[in-house]
Design an enzyme around this catalytic site. Structure first.
Site, PDB file in Angstrom:
ATOM      1  N   ASP A 240       0.807  -1.088   0.126  1.00  0.00           N
ATOM      2  CA  ASP A 240      -0.144   0.028   0.097  1.00  0.00           C
ATOM      3  C   ASP A 240       0.834   1.211  -0.014  1.00  0.00           C
ATOM      4  OD1 ASP A 240      -2.421   1.521   0.089  1.00  0.00           O
ATOM      5  OD2 ASP A 240      -1.973   1.805   2.374  1.00  0.00           O
TER       6      ASP A 240
ATOM      7  N   CYS B 152      -4.290  -1.430  -1.995  1.00  0.00           N
ATOM      8  CA  CYS B 152      -4.256  -0.015  -2.269  1.00  0.00           C
ATOM      9  C   CYS B 152      -5.397   0.201  -3.428  1.00  0.00           C
ATOM     10  CB  CYS B 152      -3.110   0.588  -2.713  1.00  0.00           C
ATOM     11  SG  CYS B 152      -3.222   2.231  -3.045  1.00  0.00           S
TER      12      CYS B 152
ATOM     13  N   CYS C  89     -11.008   2.781  -0.517  1.00  0.00           N
ATOM     14  CA  CYS C  89      -9.760   3.019  -0.114  1.00  0.00           C
ATOM     15  C   CYS C  89      -9.371   2.149   1.226  1.00  0.00           C
ATOM     16  CB  CYS C  89      -9.638   4.520  -0.003  1.00  0.00           C
ATOM     17  SG  CYS C  89      -8.225   4.930   0.969  1.00  0.00           S
TER      18      CYS C  89
ATOM     19  N   HIS D 250      -7.502   2.822   3.573  1.00  0.00           N
ATOM     20  CA  HIS D 250      -7.209   3.743   4.847  1.00  0.00           C
ATOM     21  C   HIS D 250      -8.575   3.859   5.370  1.00  0.00           C
ATOM     22  CE1 HIS D 250      -3.351   4.620   2.936  1.00  0.00           C
ATOM     23  NE2 HIS D 250      -3.172   5.461   4.354  1.00  0.00           N
TER      24      HIS D 250
HETATM   25  N1  DGL Z   1      -4.784   3.034   0.774  1.00  0.00           N
HETATM   26  C1  DGL Z   1      -4.954   3.864  -0.556  1.00  0.00           C
HETATM   27  C2  DGL Z   1      -6.202   3.279  -1.323  1.00  0.00           C
HETATM   28  O1  DGL Z   1      -6.915   2.345  -1.114  1.00  0.00           O
HETATM   29  C3  DGL Z   1      -4.747   5.153  -0.340  1.00  0.00           C
HETATM   30  C4  DGL Z   1      -4.110   5.708  -1.494  1.00  0.00           C
HETATM   31  C5  DGL Z   1      -3.283   7.001  -1.235  1.00  0.00           C
HETATM   32  O2  DGL Z   1      -2.312   6.990  -0.764  1.00  0.00           O
HETATM   33  O3  DGL Z   1      -3.973   8.115  -1.358  1.00  0.00           O
HETATM   34  O4  DGL Z   1      -6.505   4.054  -2.362  1.00  0.00           O
END
Ligand code: DGL
Length: 297
Positions: free
Chosen positions: A28, A91, A216, A218
């Site tokens: 990620d 990600c 996402c 996060h």
């Molecule tokens: N965890 C990433 C996702 O699923 C975050 C992407 C980022 O770094 O903006 O999109």
């Protein structure tokens, strides 16, 4: 002559040993992929994993295709160098922007250079999520919460369209959420403000939404806050969906399972400060970890 033969046999043994010591790589841009890793390790605890967070260059979600593709390919190459036979792009941004090009352009070349029947594959997180969503919604109105890059790729809209033409899909870019989480500010009043802002915006666009997808990795860290604002709406995190899909993939692909080692271990790598990563990662995982610093390029 006999000596040379011995060396050959020894080399072969080392190569065969390496082949059976392959790991699963989970990548990620930062901490978000830990929400996927956690679910995968609960579902498949026996395998060995390497987690790689490119925290020094996060967030990816506001970058262009070229940058996201280059960063992701660097991470994939690094994990292949660490003997990962399967790499999960945990990600959505990397899955949306880089996965297809890596699968179609880079993997054939990489696999051609592999020796002794070794093979590598790279999988994303969008497809397993999309496959689960149509069975969850009652109204057929789905909201996708994601980074600006994932939204602009239209990956969720296009993939959902392939599965069902009956769905109404509305997207909302949430550019402030990843920076807040990477900065450890997801429990702050600033996070409350930005959760309310983006949820109100998407529900104004389509008040009939009954399912919000956290597109996402996060975002599960904001799930409670999102549920408070989006009352009576199902909020779907991806972890379990990706873990079940990987279990299913492994059961159908013995060419990978046969390469993977089974010690139940996990190594954590970050491009940021290793102590900072280790401390912050504990918020995403049930037990403390010690990460190592690496450089990508
Ligand atoms: N965890 C990433 C996702 O699923 C975050 C992407 C980022 O770094 O903006 O999109």
């Amino acid at each position: 002559m006999i000596y040379a033969k011995k060396i050959c046999l020894f080399d072969k043994k080392v190569v065969i040993l390496q082949r059976f010591m392959a790991k699963i790589g989970v990548f990620d841009s930062g901490y978000g992929g830990l929400t996927i890793l956690d679910a995968i390790r609960r579902e498949l605890p026996e395998y060995d994993y390497i987690y790689l967070g490119d925290n020094a260059r996060a967030p990816y979600g506001t970058h262009s295709f070229d940058v996201i593709y280059r960063y992701t390919l660097e991470a994939v190459n690094y994990l292949i160098g660490k003997n990962c036979a399967l790499i999960i792009l945990a990600c959505n941004t990397a899955s949306a922007k880089a996965l297809r090009t890596i699968q179609q352009r880079d993997l054939p070349r990489i696999n051609e250079q592999m020796v002794n029947d070794k093979m590598v594959n790279v999988l994303g997180v969008i497809r397993p999520t999309v496959e689960a969503v149509p069975a969850i919604t009652q109204t057929g109105h789905i909201g996708i919460l994601a980074t600006p890059a994932t939204v602009s790729s239209e990956s969720y809209v296009l993939e959902l369209e392939k599965i069902s033409r009956q769905l109404t899909v509305t997207q909302q870019a949430c550019p402030m959420w990843v920076p807040l989480i990477e900065a450890g500010e997801h429990n702050s009043s600033g996070a409350d403000y930005f959760v309310e802002k983006y949820i109100r915006e998407i529900l104004t666009k389509d008040p009939q939404i009954d399912t919000l997808v956290l597109g996402c990795t996060h975002y599960p860290l904001l799930k409670e806050k999102i549920e408070k604002v989006a009352k009576h709406i199902g909020v779907i995190a991806q972890g379990d969906l990706v873990a079940q899909s990987l279990a299913d993939y492994l059961s159908r692909h013995p060419e990978y399972t046969s390469q993977l080692s089974l010690n139940g271990s996990c190594t954590y790598l970050t491009t940021e400060n290793a102590d900072r990563f280790s401390q912050s990662a504990s918020q995403f995982l049930s037990s403390p970890i010690q990460a190592e610093h690496i450089n990508l390029e």
